[in-house]
Design an enzyme around this catalytic site. Structure first.
Site, PDB file in Angstrom:
ATOM      1  N   GLU A   1       0.817  -1.213   0.000  1.00 30.94           N
ATOM      2  CA  GLU A   1       0.000   0.000   0.000  1.00 30.94           C
ATOM      3  C   GLU A   1       0.852   1.265   0.000  1.00 30.94           C
ATOM      4  OE1 GLU A   1      -0.438  -2.625   1.873  1.00 30.94           O
ATOM      5  OE2 GLU A   1      -2.537  -3.270   1.802  1.00 30.94           O
TER       6      GLU A   1
ATOM      7  N   MET B   1      24.417   8.600   1.244  1.00 30.60           N
ATOM      8  CA  MET B   1      24.285   9.887   1.923  1.00 30.60           C
ATOM      9  C   MET B   1      24.612   9.758   3.417  1.00 30.60           C
ATOM     10  SD  MET B   1      23.804  13.008   1.533  1.00 30.60           S
ATOM     11  CE  MET B   1      22.820  13.622   0.172  1.00 30.60           C
TER      12      MET B   1
ATOM     13  N   LYS C   1     -17.326  -1.005   6.869  1.00 29.88           N
ATOM     14  CA  LYS C   1     -17.856  -1.976   5.920  1.00 29.88           C
ATOM     15  C   LYS C   1     -19.383  -1.909   5.825  1.00 29.88           C
ATOM     16  CE  LYS C   1     -16.973  -6.775   4.618  1.00 29.88           C
ATOM     17  NZ  LYS C   1     -16.218  -7.996   4.988  1.00 29.88           N
TER      18      LYS C   1
ATOM     19  N   PHE D   1     -10.912  -7.851  14.511  1.00 33.01           N
ATOM     20  CA  PHE D   1      -9.860  -8.275  13.596  1.00 33.01           C
ATOM     21  C   PHE D   1      -9.565  -7.163  12.585  1.00 33.01           C
ATOM     22  CE2 PHE D   1      -8.590 -10.459   9.586  1.00 33.01           C
ATOM     23  CZ  PHE D   1      -7.322 -10.826  10.024  1.00 33.01           C
ATOM     24  N   GLN D   2      -8.301  -6.814  12.460  1.00 34.34           N
ATOM     25  CA  GLN D   2      -7.823  -5.756  11.559  1.00 34.34           C
ATOM     26  C   GLN D   2      -8.479  -4.408  11.841  1.00 34.34           C
ATOM     27  OE1 GLN D   2      -7.922  -7.370   7.501  1.00 34.34           O
ATOM     28  NE2 GLN D   2      -5.851  -8.124   7.854  1.00 34.34           N
TER      29      GLN D   2
HETATM   30  C1  LIG Z   1      12.555   5.558   4.611  1.00 35.93           C
HETATM   31  C2  LIG Z   1      13.875   6.158   4.914  1.00 35.93           C
HETATM   32  N1  LIG Z   1      14.731   5.552   5.778  1.00 35.93           N
HETATM   33  C3  LIG Z   1      15.941   6.098   6.035  1.00 35.93           C
HETATM   34  C4  LIG Z   1      16.323   7.274   5.466  1.00 35.93           C
HETATM   35  C5  LIG Z   1      17.672   7.901   5.785  1.00 35.93           C
HETATM   36  N2  LIG Z   1      18.505   7.969   4.573  1.00 35.93           N
HETATM   37  C6  LIG Z   1      18.624   9.085   3.831  1.00 35.93           C
HETATM   38  S1  LIG Z   1      19.586   8.888   2.475  1.00 35.93           S
HETATM   39  C7  LIG Z   1      19.900   7.285   2.879  1.00 35.93           C
HETATM   40  C8  LIG Z   1      20.767   6.436   1.997  1.00 35.93           C
HETATM   41  C9  LIG Z   1      20.153   6.161   0.687  1.00 35.93           C
HETATM   42  O1  LIG Z   1      20.901   5.178   0.016  1.00 35.93           O
HETATM   43  P1  LIG Z   1      20.767   4.986  -1.543  1.00 35.93           P
HETATM   44  O2  LIG Z   1      19.362   4.856  -1.924  1.00 35.93           O
HETATM   45  O3  LIG Z   1      21.676   3.889  -1.974  1.00 35.93           O
HETATM   46  O4  LIG Z   1      21.258   6.377  -2.109  1.00 35.93           O
HETATM   47  P2  LIG Z   1      22.742   6.999  -2.147  1.00 35.93           P
HETATM   48  O5  LIG Z   1      22.808   8.007  -1.053  1.00 35.93           O
HETATM   49  O6  LIG Z   1      23.717   5.895  -1.959  1.00 35.93           O
HETATM   50  O7  LIG Z   1      22.828   7.628  -3.495  1.00 35.93           O
HETATM   51  C10 LIG Z   1      19.253   6.935   4.068  1.00 35.93           C
HETATM   52  C11 LIG Z   1      19.357   5.608   4.734  1.00 35.93           C
HETATM   53  C12 LIG Z   1      15.384   7.895   4.601  1.00 35.93           C
HETATM   54  N3  LIG Z   1      15.629   9.083   4.025  1.00 35.93           N
HETATM   55  N4  LIG Z   1      14.202   7.308   4.326  1.00 35.93           N
END
Ligand SMILES: Cc1ncc(C[n+]2csc(CCOP(=O)(O)OP(=O)(O)O)c2C)c(N)n1
Ligand SMILES: [Mg+2]
Lengths: 84, 551
Positions: free
Chosen positions: B47, B462, B159, B109-110
């Site tokens: 979802e 990042m 529902k 439930f749910q």
């Molecule tokens: C749902 C979620 N969890 C954690 C983060 C924290 N976060 C920001 S950038 C990042 C790394 C992203 O990795 P990738 O998709 O490989 O991109 P890259 O920075 O390597 O280009 C994380 C874990 C986030 N922004 N969103």
């Protein structure tokens, strides 16, 4: 700083929760709450007392955005202190 | 008819022909009604993905996106995407099934308190109590989602309401029009005086401009009042490509020219933006010499974080012409042009490995006009914003306010369905891609010709960059060097793909991707050491950017 807000809102199931959620999230403490459904029970009068260090317009402007809020009036801070 | 059928009738009255969702017990009556409806339902595989597709659909088209889920786990899976829509002001209507009112409040439930959960992540939410109020509630939901500052609205339908009978006669024009925007031009004269007096004005442009349909007025304003301009992540593509005074994105990973110019300006004209902390850096030191004109549709944004010397509320289309005063700042324009020249991007990266900024620039130059790029979150997202050019913000869909990994792939699905004639490219990271990878099944089922580019640094790049710079190179849980074989993964969904590792492979790989008529995955391996520059460190002012050479 203490503030009193006089609010008229639609009498929907979550309206008080919405007011309290915004108040908490925006960083104000709740110091008092009174609510009275209007005669027609479609709207409700709510007196919300809050305290906080931030300027009160940061809260009122967010409360105003709530869809259920019809009217919002800020009673001056001094009055709030007097009535406390 | 039944309440469930009424739901679909009302959707059709609002011009909805495409919805995203996933069935389950408490929403089965609506799925049953769908079975013979002309509303086209796209089955997502989670979802969260379905709601991101609704967001992608809304952002690419300007229409309201619609998604559906069942009660309990279906509804909770929507929450992240609703939060994303909330922070990026995207008009979405989410419909959730709820357990029957007879058992509500009994931990059935749910059963979960979806209305309670929705408070922090929606603009408004409803629980429908009787079939008589169903049509009016849905009409209100559409009106709220689109009015003023747009946002997500949730309608929770028990529902028994879906199953109840009603004699429904749609009124001729049931579709409640969004409330007209009240516009106050009271401060227009003040704004004009500030603009006329400014020696160093700059336009700081946010997503509110294109969302108000004021792209034309913006170009006219910038032509009649020549001044440098900068944009937020959400507004990339707002300034016409031939505007010589455009300086790029500002903020944490903005261009040096944009950040330096904003720090030096004496008048900051903020148009549909909100002084987000990723934009301002240290707020106390942000644009310290500037007076501020703030134009927005949301009164709560005025004076929220930065005092406005002149504020104008309402319809951007009316306000922009009303504050046009003419500027006279030739020295400032040439100074900013010189900054832009001095700090231009360099693509002369040594070695034969692929340099993501250059690869994305090549992608940008090669992609057909009006292509839509859907980004994920991380270093690759910032490189897209820095090195690709867009002709409209609806062609660059990036999760800004919430920064939600997993946004890109499902948003691309929604964008492709909204604008089937345009090329859609999902640029993802190796980490982000895996967060909604199940949506490859949606692409497969509907044979959606979405192009997927994975920028693979085998890292949560990042986060790794911050560990390197600010946490003593302690690389806690950011190594993804055991990634799956992405091309093989795509193949499992009947999506062809190709993996490249060298610069000299880029052009032909892009060519092959665009020539292929269907969906395609291009796996681009880059060096895990590459970082995003410049960067404004936490707590610093925007002129204190770190660049690669300084790091
Ligand atoms: C749902 C979620 N969890 C954690 C983060 C924290 N976060 C920001 S950038 C990042 C790394 C992203 O990795 P990738 O998709 O490989 O991109 P890259 O920075 O390597 O280009 C994380 C874990 C986030 N922004 N969103
Ligand atoms: Mg990565």
């Amino acid at each position: 700083m203490n503030h009193v807000l006089n609010i008229t809102a639609s009498n929907t199931p979550a309206v008080v929760e919405r007011l309290l959620q915004v108040t908490r999230y925006r960083g104000y403490q709740l110091t008092g709450l009174q609510m009275t459904p209007r005669a027609d029970s479609r709207s409700v009068a709510i007196k919300l007392s809050v305290s906080g260090d931030k300027p009160i317009h940061l809260l009122t402007s967010q409360l105003h955005k709530l869809y259920d809020v019809q009217q919002l009036e800020l009673v001056s801070a001094e009055l709030a202190v007097l009535s406390a | 008819m039944k309440g469930a059928e009424l739901v679909l009738k009302v959707l059709q009255q609002h011009g909805v022909d495409t919805i995203f969702g996933y069935p389950g017990g408490a929403i089965m009556p609506i799925y049953d009604a769908l079975y013979q409806s002309s509303v086209k339902h796209y089955l997502c595989r989670h979802e969260q993905g379905g709601a991101f597709s609704a967001i992608g659909y809304a952002r690419a088209s300007g229409k309201v996106g619609v998604c559906m889920a069942t009660s309990g786990p279906g509804a909770t899976n929507l929450i992240t995407s609703l939060a994303d829509a909330m922070l990026d002001s995207v008009p979405v209507v989410a419909i959730t099934g709820q357990v029957s009112q007879a058992v509500m409040g009994s931990d059935a439930f749910q059963e979960i308190d979806v209305l309670g959960l929705s408070l922090a992540v929606t603009k408004h939410s409803f629980m429908v109590r009787s079939v008589e109020e169903l049509a009016a509630t849905l009409n209100e939901a559409f009106a709220i989602a689109q009015s003023g500052r747009p946002g997500p609205v949730l309608v929770d339908i028990p529902k028994d309401v879906q199953l109840a009978d009603i004699d429904y006669q749609p009124e001729a024009s049931t579709s409640v029009k969004p409330a007209p925007v009240a516009t106050s031009l009271a401060n227009a004269a003040k704004a004009r005086a500030l603009i006329a007096a400014a020696k160093k004005p700059i336009a700081y442009i946010g997503g509110g401009v294109h969302m108000a349909g004021a792209m034309g007025q913006l170009q006219q304003f910038l032509a009649a009042n020549p001044m440098p301009s900068v944009t937020t992540l959400k507004a990339m593509g707002s300034v016409a490509k031939d505007n010589a005074h455009y300086l790029g994105m500002l903020g944490m990973h903005g261009t040096q020219a944009a950040n330096l110019a904003v720090q030096q300006c004496d008048l900051l004209i903020c148009l549909g933006a909100r002084f987000d902390d990723r934009v301002t850096g240290n707020l106390q030191k942000f644009a310290p010499l500037a007076k501020v004109i703030h134009v927005d549709i949301d009164p709560a944004e005025i004076n929220k974080v930065r005092f406005a010397d002149a504020a104008l509320l309402g319809d951007m289309q009316q306000i922009l012409p009303a504050i046009s005063a003419g500027t006279d700042c030739a020295d400032w324009l040439s100074h900013c042009a010189q900054l832009k020249q001095q700090y231009g991007w360099r693509y002369d990266h040594p070695g034969e490995r692929i340099y993501a900024p250059l690869m994305l620039k090549q992608l940008s130059e090669r992609m057909p006009d009006n292509s839509i790029v859907c980004c994920d979150v991380g270093q690759h997202q910032m490189w897209v914003a820095q090195h690709m050019r867009f002709s409209h913000p609806r062609n660059h869909l990036s999760s800004g306010g919430l920064g939600t990994m997993g946004f890109g792939l499902p948003a691309a699905i929604g964008a492709k369905l909204a604008r089937p004639q345009d090329t859609v490219i999902a640029v993802s990271g190796d980490g982000s891609f895996m967060m909604n990878v199940q949506e490859l099944a949606t692409i497969k089922r509907f044979r959606l010709p979405v192009k997927i580019v994975i920028v693979d640094n085998q890292r949560l790049g990042m986060v790794k960059q911050w560990q390197q710079l600010f946490f003593n190179e302690r690389y806690s849980e950011t190594n993804l060097s055991d990634n799956p074989d992405f091309v093989a993964l795509a193949a499992a969904f009947a999506i062809p793909g190709h993996c490249i590792t060298r610069k000299d492979e880029v052009e032909s790989a892009l060519e092959a991707m665009f020539t292929w008529p269907g969906p395609y995955l291009l796996h681009v391996c880059i060096d895990d050491k590459d970082n995003v520059w410049p960067l404004v460190p936490p707590g610093a002012a925007n002129e204190e950017m770190i660049t690669e050479t300084k790091a």
